[in-house]
Design a protein around this motif. Structure first.
Motif, PDB file in Angstrom:
ATOM      1  N   ILE A  49       0.807  -1.224   0.000  1.00 26.12           N
ATOM      2  CA  ILE A  49       0.000   0.000   0.000  1.00 26.12           C
ATOM      3  C   ILE A  49       0.842   1.277   0.000  1.00 26.12           C
ATOM      4  O   ILE A  49       0.286   2.377  -0.014  1.00 26.12           O
ATOM      5  N   THR A  50       2.169   1.117   0.001  1.00 26.73           N
ATOM      6  CA  THR A  50       3.020   2.314  -0.073  1.00 26.73           C
ATOM      7  C   THR A  50       3.829   2.311  -1.362  1.00 26.73           C
ATOM      8  O   THR A  50       3.572   3.077  -2.278  1.00 26.73           O
ATOM      9  N   ASP A  57       0.919  -5.163   6.775  1.00 30.55           N
ATOM     10  CA  ASP A  57      -0.277  -5.758   7.367  1.00 30.55           C
ATOM     11  C   ASP A  57      -1.313  -4.656   7.558  1.00 30.55           C
ATOM     12  O   ASP A  57      -1.052  -3.642   8.216  1.00 30.55           O
ATOM     13  N   ILE A  58      -2.495  -4.870   6.986  1.00 29.27           N
ATOM     14  CA  ILE A  58      -3.506  -3.818   6.950  1.00 29.27           C
ATOM     15  C   ILE A  58      -4.085  -3.544   8.334  1.00 29.27           C
ATOM     16  O   ILE A  58      -4.370  -2.404   8.675  1.00 29.27           O
ATOM     17  N   CYS A  59      -4.283  -4.562   9.137  1.00 29.20           N
ATOM     18  CA  CYS A  59      -4.756  -4.329  10.513  1.00 29.20           C
ATOM     19  C   CYS A  59      -3.867  -5.088  11.484  1.00 29.20           C
ATOM     20  O   CYS A  59      -2.893  -4.547  11.977  1.00 29.20           O
ATOM     21  N   SER A  60      -4.162  -6.347  11.751  1.00 28.68           N
ATOM     22  CA  SER A  60      -3.366  -7.094  12.730  1.00 28.68           C
ATOM     23  C   SER A  60      -1.995  -7.421  12.162  1.00 28.68           C
ATOM     24  O   SER A  60      -1.860  -7.756  10.993  1.00 28.68           O
ATOM     25  N   ALA A  61      -0.971  -7.316  13.007  1.00 27.65           N
ATOM     26  CA  ALA A  61       0.400  -7.558  12.558  1.00 27.65           C
ATOM     27  C   ALA A  61       1.166  -8.473  13.499  1.00 27.65           C
ATOM     28  O   ALA A  61       1.957  -9.297  13.059  1.00 27.65           O
ATOM     29  N   VAL A  62       0.951  -8.335  14.788  1.00 27.04           N
ATOM     30  CA  VAL A  62       1.682  -9.102  15.798  1.00 27.04           C
ATOM     31  C   VAL A  62       0.695 -10.085  16.428  1.00 27.04           C
ATOM     32  O   VAL A  62      -0.437  -9.709  16.730  1.00 27.04           O
ATOM     33  N   HIS A  63       1.128 -11.332  16.644  1.00 29.10           N
ATOM     34  CA  HIS A  63       0.154 -12.383  16.948  1.00 29.10           C
ATOM     35  C   HIS A  63       0.446 -13.188  18.211  1.00 29.10           C
ATOM     36  O   HIS A  63       0.582 -14.416  18.168  1.00 29.10           O
ATOM     37  N   LEU A 392      14.025   8.847   7.200  1.00 26.64           N
ATOM     38  CA  LEU A 392      14.004   7.517   6.579  1.00 26.64           C
ATOM     39  C   LEU A 392      12.743   7.267   5.764  1.00 26.64           C
ATOM     40  O   LEU A 392      12.669   6.274   5.028  1.00 26.64           O
ATOM     41  N   ILE A 393      11.749   8.142   5.878  1.00 23.74           N
ATOM     42  CA  ILE A 393      10.443   7.868   5.283  1.00 23.74           C
ATOM     43  C   ILE A 393      10.497   8.016   3.763  1.00 23.74           C
ATOM     44  O   ILE A 393      10.799   9.084   3.231  1.00 23.74           O
ATOM     45  N   LEU A 394      10.190   6.918   3.073  1.00 20.65           N
ATOM     46  CA  LEU A 394      10.094   6.929   1.610  1.00 20.65           C
ATOM     47  C   LEU A 394       8.660   7.157   1.159  1.00 20.65           C
ATOM     48  O   LEU A 394       8.419   7.793   0.129  1.00 20.65           O
ATOM     49  N   ALA A 395       7.706   6.606   1.904  1.00 19.84           N
ATOM     50  CA  ALA A 395       6.285   6.745   1.582  1.00 19.84           C
ATOM     51  C   ALA A 395       5.488   6.342   2.808  1.00 19.84           C
ATOM     52  O   ALA A 395       5.994   5.658   3.705  1.00 19.84           O
ATOM     53  N   ARG A 396       4.242   6.759   2.844  1.00 21.49           N
ATOM     54  CA  ARG A 396       3.358   6.396   3.956  1.00 21.49           C
ATOM     55  C   ARG A 396       1.931   6.247   3.455  1.00 21.49           C
ATOM     56  O   ARG A 396       1.550   6.791   2.404  1.00 21.49           O
ATOM     57  N   SER A 397       1.136   5.521   4.217  1.00 16.69           N
ATOM     58  CA  SER A 397      -0.290   5.372   3.952  1.00 16.69           C
ATOM     59  C   SER A 397      -1.026   5.512   5.275  1.00 16.69           C
ATOM     60  O   SER A 397      -0.671   4.853   6.257  1.00 16.69           O
ATOM     61  N   THR A 398      -2.032   6.383   5.305  1.00 16.15           N
ATOM     62  CA  THR A 398      -2.746   6.668   6.553  1.00 16.15           C
ATOM     63  C   THR A 398      -4.225   6.337   6.409  1.00 16.15           C
ATOM     64  O   THR A 398      -4.838   6.609   5.372  1.00 16.15           O
ATOM     65  N   ARG A 399      -4.786   5.749   7.463  1.00 18.06           N
ATOM     66  CA  ARG A 399      -6.232   5.542   7.553  1.00 18.06           C
ATOM     67  C   ARG A 399      -6.719   6.146   8.858  1.00 18.06           C
ATOM     68  O   ARG A 399      -6.227   5.807   9.933  1.00 18.06           O
ATOM     69  N   THR A 400      -7.680   7.067   8.770  1.00 19.44           N
ATOM     70  CA  THR A 400      -8.326   7.587   9.976  1.00 19.44           C
ATOM     71  C   THR A 400      -9.275   6.525  10.518  1.00 19.44           C
ATOM     72  O   THR A 400      -9.519   5.492   9.873  1.00 19.44           O
TER      73      THR A 400
END
Length: 476
Positions: A49-50, A57-63, A392-400
């Motif tokens: 997405i970037t 990981d769109i929502c959950s990442a650590v399990h 370090l930021i190359l790109a970002r994606s934000t969701r409110t």
């Protein structure tokens, strides 16, 4: 020969929906799963997405809950290519001055890094971790189930009922207090709320018992494995089909819904008994999240050494600072210095990004339904503990929070836990009924995180709902 329909239908293909489907299919039933999105997974999806080559990981990442879940530990994930990668440091909470509290390895190892609180940490966590095999299965079952080891569970429960602020009095160092604050803030509750400390104790207990792993390649691989097994058992997942009414579903002996009470009321319509509808309408949702994913040119330059090895970071500073930020969210405000949860899968999984580069995942809590973009405030908290991060930021994606709900309707107002974890809604979730899964409609069951044992990627809501359905069908 006349074709026959499914024995069971499932609405929603998140981990709980698929766990319900697999439980039914393993019992020999024909199962169809309906998913509105174009791909299965619910809160377990991985996408670019970037920038190309950066897998987020769109929502959950650590399990941690998947690693502890009886459903997943009894599922042969390895045979379907799923590897859980566990960081050396489960989580860390930096404070100013290059210091941090960190949960790494055993209770003894972690306690040794907490200075004057070495003994207090051992005294609090040692007995719980010793009894982890007795405690965890009970906490991942409906809370009205009689535990197999009541003494161990009661010992945990008496402490888990306390607010995090009360548990924090056991410690004298800022590092230990902040460590407790950060992990307890996963509750989405103010830290002076009864039960908030229980979230922290449970997650820390899991960290010492099985770790806080990532799924190699991304959370979607967990879903791929579940769908693969379901397909091998003759089940099918139908994507791109939103269910707007129960009448849209094919006839089946059991209907399992991986949705929240709000969606269930809408789907059932006039078929819902008014009294039950009122009970579900009273279900409370928690704060939302504003989430950011970053593509980075290299590792985050954390000042505290422990943070460079941590899979998860809790950012907010001291106990008092984190408590203040969480109280502001509950009061409907957007903190200037929010509490943030950040995950860096690249420390154990280089496949997430091109060579030498990293992905970073993070969110902060915000009022329900918020449309405020908190990117700048989240990045300021990271920069506070890792000067040079922004370079370090190359790109970002934000969701409110509003975007989060639009992407997944189960996350009402951006609430990724699908319901507030108050004491009442921990015991009676989603309504005051003996079974949290059986609804007032015959043959219809709820199996989402809005039922017991609540949010997280563990599949237990789905497994328990399916077992209730199988018992009613005489197939258990």
């Amino acid at each position: 020969m006349k074709a026959t329909g499914p024995d069971a239908v499932v609405v929603g293909s998140g981990p709980n929906g698929l766990a319900a489907a697999l439980t039914m299919a393993r019992a020999g039933l024909a199962v169809e799963v309906f998913e509105g999105a174009s791909t299965p997974g619910g809160g377990c999806r991985t996408q670019e997405i970037t920038l190309p080559g950066f897998h987020h990981d769109i929502c959950s990442a650590v399990h941690p809950l998947a690693a502890a879940s009886p459903f997943f530990t009894s599922t042969d994930l390895a045979s379907r290519g799923v590897r859980l990668l566990t960081p050396q440091v489960a989580f860390a909470n930096p404070i100013d001055g290059g210091r941090a509290g960190a949960v790494a390895g055993s209770v003894q190892d972690t306690a040794a890094g907490l200075g004057a609180d070495t003994g207090a940490y051992r005294h609090l966590l040692g007995p719980l971790v010793r009894d982890a095999d007795s405690i965890l299965p009970a906490l991942l079952a409906p809370l009205r189930t009689v535990p197999a080891h009541p003494v161990a569970v009661a010992r945990f429960g008496l402490q888990a009922l306390l607010p995090a602020s009360r548990l924090g009095r056991r410690f004298t160092t800022e590092e230990a207090k902040a460590l407790l604050a950060g992990v307890s803030a996963h509750s989405f509750l103010p830290l002076d709320t009864p039960g908030s400390g229980g979230f922290g104790l449970l997650l820390t207990l899991i960290a010492h018992s099985v770790g806080w792993p990532f799924v190699e390649g991304g959370s979607a691989r967990l879903i791929d494995a579940m769908v693969g097994e379901l397909t091998s058992l003759g089940g099918q997942v139908i994507t791109g089909q939103w269910i707007k009414s129960l009448a849209d579903l094919p006839p089946a002996r059991a209907t399992l819904l991986d949705i929240t009470p709000r969606q269930f009321i809408a789907l059932a319509g006039d078929a819902m008994p008014p009294r039950y509808a009122r009970a579900l309408a009273g279900f409370r949702y928690g704060p939302g999240i504003c989430k950011v994913d970053w593509a980075l040119s290299g590792p985050v330059p954390w000042t505290a050494p422990a943070c460079r090895q941590a899979g998860t970071l809790h950012l907010g500073g001291t106990f008092a600072e984190i408590a203040r930020a969480e109280a502001e969210v509950t009061a409907g405000k957007h903190p200037e210095s929010p509490f943030c949860i950040v995950a860096q899968p690249g420390i154990v999984d280089p496949s997430r990004a091109p060579a030498g580069k990293q992905t970073l995942w993070g969110y902060c809590h915000v009022p329900s339904g918020s449309t405020v973009d908190m990117t700048g405030r989240i990045e300021a908290q990271i920069e506070r503990f890792a000067p040079g991060f922004r370079d370090l930021i190359l790109a970002r994606s934000t969701r409110t929070a509003a975007d989060v709900e639009e992407h997944n309707p189960n996350y009402v107002g951006g609430d990724i836990a699908a319901g507030l974890g108050t004491l009442r809604q921990t015991v009676f979730r989603p309504a005051v009924r003996w079974s949290p899964y059986r609804t007032a409609l015959k043959g219809v069951y709820l199996c989402s995180s809005s039922t017991s044992p609540g949010g997280g990627v563990h599949g237990m809501c789905g497994m328990w709902a399916a077992r209730a359905a199988l018992a009613d069908l005489g197939a258990a």
